[in-house]
Design an enzyme around this catalytic site. Structure first.
Site, mmCIF file in Angstrom:
data_model
loop_
_atom_site.group_PDB
_atom_site.id
_atom_site.type_symbol
_atom_site.label_atom_id
_atom_site.label_comp_id
_atom_site.label_asym_id
_atom_site.label_seq_id
_atom_site.Cartn_x
_atom_site.Cartn_y
_atom_site.Cartn_z
ATOM 1 N N ASN A 88 1.118 -0.927 0.159
ATOM 2 C CA ASN A 88 -0.073 0.119 0.127
ATOM 3 C C ASN A 88 0.829 1.211 -0.077
ATOM 4 O O ASN A 88 2.176 1.167 -0.051
ATOM 5 C CB ASN A 88 -1.068 -0.037 1.117
ATOM 6 C CG ASN A 88 -0.358 0.057 2.461
ATOM 7 O OD1 ASN A 88 0.585 0.686 2.774
ATOM 8 N ND2 ASN A 88 -0.216 -1.074 3.187
ATOM 9 N N ASP B 252 -4.667 -6.463 5.172
ATOM 10 C CA ASP B 252 -5.712 -7.214 5.799
ATOM 11 C C ASP B 252 -5.580 -8.786 5.371
ATOM 12 O O ASP B 252 -6.095 -9.532 5.833
ATOM 13 C CB ASP B 252 -6.976 -6.531 5.644
ATOM 14 C CG ASP B 252 -7.120 -5.442 6.435
ATOM 15 O OD1 ASP B 252 -6.470 -5.106 7.511
ATOM 16 O OD2 ASP B 252 -7.861 -4.368 5.842
ATOM 17 N N LYS C 110 8.822 -17.377 -10.301
ATOM 18 C CA LYS C 110 7.966 -16.333 -10.866
ATOM 19 C C LYS C 110 6.594 -16.858 -11.508
ATOM 20 O O LYS C 110 7.052 -17.866 -12.311
ATOM 21 C CB LYS C 110 8.923 -15.547 -11.695
ATOM 22 C CG LYS C 110 8.467 -14.196 -12.157
ATOM 23 C CD LYS C 110 9.283 -13.529 -13.103
ATOM 24 C CE LYS C 110 8.735 -12.355 -13.865
ATOM 25 N NZ LYS C 110 9.448 -11.796 -14.752
ATOM 26 N N ASP D 68 -4.817 -9.912 13.378
ATOM 27 C CA ASP D 68 -5.153 -8.488 13.701
ATOM 28 C C ASP D 68 -4.059 -8.310 14.662
ATOM 29 O O ASP D 68 -4.327 -8.654 16.138
ATOM 30 C CB ASP D 68 -6.653 -8.483 14.062
ATOM 31 C CG ASP D 68 -7.085 -6.797 14.083
ATOM 32 O OD1 ASP D 68 -6.057 -6.069 14.695
ATOM 33 O OD2 ASP D 68 -8.234 -6.637 13.961
ATOM 34 N N ILE D 69 -3.084 -7.345 14.505
ATOM 35 C CA ILE D 69 -2.034 -7.244 15.554
ATOM 36 C C ILE D 69 -2.611 -6.238 16.455
ATOM 37 O O ILE D 69 -2.615 -6.516 17.791
ATOM 38 C CB ILE D 69 -1.005 -6.248 14.941
ATOM 39 C CG1 ILE D 69 -0.315 -7.195 13.702
ATOM 40 C CG2 ILE D 69 0.196 -5.958 15.867
ATOM 41 C CD1 ILE D 69 0.742 -6.603 12.958
ATOM 42 N N PHE E 169 -4.488 3.421 14.391
ATOM 43 C CA PHE E 169 -4.765 4.659 13.269
ATOM 44 C C PHE E 169 -5.827 3.922 12.475
ATOM 45 O O PHE E 169 -5.798 2.626 12.100
ATOM 46 C CB PHE E 169 -3.382 4.788 12.652
ATOM 47 C CG PHE E 169 -2.757 5.948 12.964
ATOM 48 C CD1 PHE E 169 -2.135 5.928 14.032
ATOM 49 C CD2 PHE E 169 -2.885 7.217 12.421
ATOM 50 C CE1 PHE E 169 -1.440 7.186 14.585
ATOM 51 C CE2 PHE E 169 -2.046 8.187 12.732
ATOM 52 C CZ PHE E 169 -1.478 8.325 13.988
ATOM 53 N N LYS F 27 -14.331 0.729 14.369
ATOM 54 C CA LYS F 27 -12.883 -0.078 14.818
ATOM 55 C C LYS F 27 -12.400 0.033 16.188
ATOM 56 O O LYS F 27 -11.936 -0.692 16.801
ATOM 57 C CB LYS F 27 -11.719 0.742 13.909
ATOM 58 C CG LYS F 27 -10.460 0.017 13.927
ATOM 59 C CD LYS F 27 -9.448 0.519 12.753
ATOM 60 C CE LYS F 27 -8.272 0.232 12.704
ATOM 61 N NZ LYS F 27 -7.217 0.372 11.559
ATOM 62 N N LYS G 76 -11.757 -3.501 18.197
ATOM 63 C CA LYS G 76 -10.501 -3.800 18.685
ATOM 64 C C LYS G 76 -10.309 -3.673 19.966
ATOM 65 O O LYS G 76 -9.455 -4.167 20.606
ATOM 66 C CB LYS G 76 -9.312 -2.900 17.948
ATOM 67 C CG LYS G 76 -9.307 -2.773 16.418
ATOM 68 C CD LYS G 76 -8.490 -3.423 15.504
ATOM 69 C CE LYS G 76 -8.762 -3.209 13.940
ATOM 70 N NZ LYS G 76 -8.037 -3.910 13.240
#
Ligand SMILES: Cc1cc2nc3c(=O)[nH]c(=O)nc-3n(C[C@H](O)[C@H](O)[C@H](O)COP(=O)(O)O)c2cc1C
Length: 397
Positions: free
Chosen positions: A210, A279, A289, A306-307, A323, A337, A341
């Protein structure tokens, strides 16, 4: 790292004979790592040239509230927002009076009024002027408004008088500015921060990732170190240098980051999950390859751990801040969230806007807890990070 590294200082230079020392003050601030921009009053320009201040500060000198070009983007407000501290050295009796009265009749006084950052004032004037009740009363007013007065020195003055009123030495002035940033808010605290983008291998040459740059996490690490914390950084892919005072651990995939966090979480007081963790990862990473064929290719993804949630579930959990990078239904998604969490706060940033968020040096965030929310207005990531640490310490420590 120097004490004023990454700090933006506005040096206001007003009409005192001591203004000729202003270029030296610029240099002493730079010696400590500061970026300096000068605001020169009209009277100040009688004692020191704009050119010498421009050359030493390596920035355009600002002197005119009515600069049409600068004010196209509300230059005085932009300038005020840029600053982490405003130092007025030398401060004339007239400028001190203007500030005590809250006047905004020139660029310097307008910039001071438009900022809530620390203000330092180094008076310089004839000893009789300095002793005058009105000057002392104005200085006391400014002290009540949280300004720091850098005491002038005693000795022989330009006018031949002997007494108190000589501008403090440049190196002492710079030192007082740097002392502002030596906070003890987090002293003795251990902070673990994840940052950057994770990388999920598809095959030996390709990956899923990302746009996270790690800039926000790095700014948070600087702010925590500044506040006296011992910082450990667990970083994925980043394009920046990290503060050498932090312990840095590289963890490129979501799984590696999970393992690194779990091995380092014991004993931490605060956990800030700032990394953009994938995720999903590829279910079966190809050993070789993948070759191009003339048919669709389907990659099967499987959820990563999910840390943040796992840390929040620990029996001896630290203060946990997550965040949320969102593009739609921002507050609603962030509130979900926070609940899902089980963390103490979520810092929401809207990553759909091109001018801040991912990759950018700027951000705008909402600090959300189960009880309330606090908006931190658009600013540099460094300043946003310091505000986040202020809010965090106010709310949880
Ligand atoms: C030669 C000369 C020296 C001056 N030195 C000082 C000084 O050291 N301190 C001071 O407060 N004012 C001093 N003044 C008066 C200020 O320059 C004057 O009050 C001016 O309006 C200040 O404007 P400013 O506060 O907008 O810069 C001096 C004036 C002259 C003509």
């Amino acid at each position: 790292m120097k004490t004023l590294t990454n700090k933006n200082v506005i040096l206001g230079v007003s009409g005192s004979i001591a203004a000729y020392k202003a270029p030296d003050i610029v240099r002493r601030l730079q010696d400590l790592g500061a970026e300096v921009r000068v605001v020169l009053t009209q009277s100040g320009s009688q004692f020191v040239t704009e050119l010498s201040l421009q050359v030493t500060s390596k920035n355009k000198v600002h002197h005119n509230l009515w600069d049409k070009e600068a004010e196209l983007s509300m230059g005085h407000i932009e300038l005020a927002k840029w600053a982490d501290a405003i130092l007025i050295a030398p401060a004339s009796a007239n400028t001190i009076a203007n500030l005590a009265l809250g006047k905004a009749n020139d660029l310097l006084s307008s910039v001071v009024l438009a900022n809530d950052c620390p203000l330092l004032i180094a008076p310089a004037m004839n000893q009789q002027m300095y002793r005058a009740d009105s000057v002392q009363e104005n200085l006391n007013t400014l002290i009540r408004q949280q300004a720091t007065i850098i005491q002038p020195e005693s000795g022989e003055q330009a006018c031949g008088d002997i007494g108190e009123g000589r501008l403090a030495e440049s190196v002492d002035i710079a030192q007082q500015v740097s002392m502002l940033f030596q906070s003890t808010k987090l002293s003795g605290k251990k902070v673990l921060i994840t940052l950057g983008a994770t990388i999920e291998a598809i095959d030996p040459v390709r990956f899923l990732s990302n746009h996270s740059s790690g800039k926000m996490g790095s700014a948070l690490s600087d702010a925590c170190i500044e506040a006296g914390a011992q910082v450990t950084l667990i970083h994925g892919n980043i394009g920046i240098n990290l503060n050498p005072k932090a312990t840095a651990i590289s963890a490129m995939s979501a799984e590696q980051m999970y393992q690194a966090v779990m091995s380092n979480i014991a004993g931490q007081d605060i956990f800030i999950a700032c990394a953009a963790v994938s995720d999903y990862c590829i279910k079966n990473v190809e050993k070789n390859k993948i070759k191009k064929l003339n048919e669709n290719l389907i990659l099967e993804l499987t959820p990563t751990k999910d840390i943040l949630k796992k840390v929040c579930q620990l029996t001896q959990k630290p203060i946990c801040i997550g965040f949320a990078a969102e593009t739609q239904n921002l507050t609603e998604n962030a509130k979900n969230k926070l609940k899902n969490k089980g963390c103490d706060a979520i810092i929401l940033n809207d990553v759909s806007k091109p001018d801040f968020g991912f990759k950018s040096d700027k951000n705008e965030v909402l600090f959300l807890t189960t009880k309330n929310s606090q908006k931190i207005e658009k600013n540099s990531k460094q300043k946003i990070a310091r505000k986040i640490i202020d809010v965090l310490t106010e709310k949880f420590l």
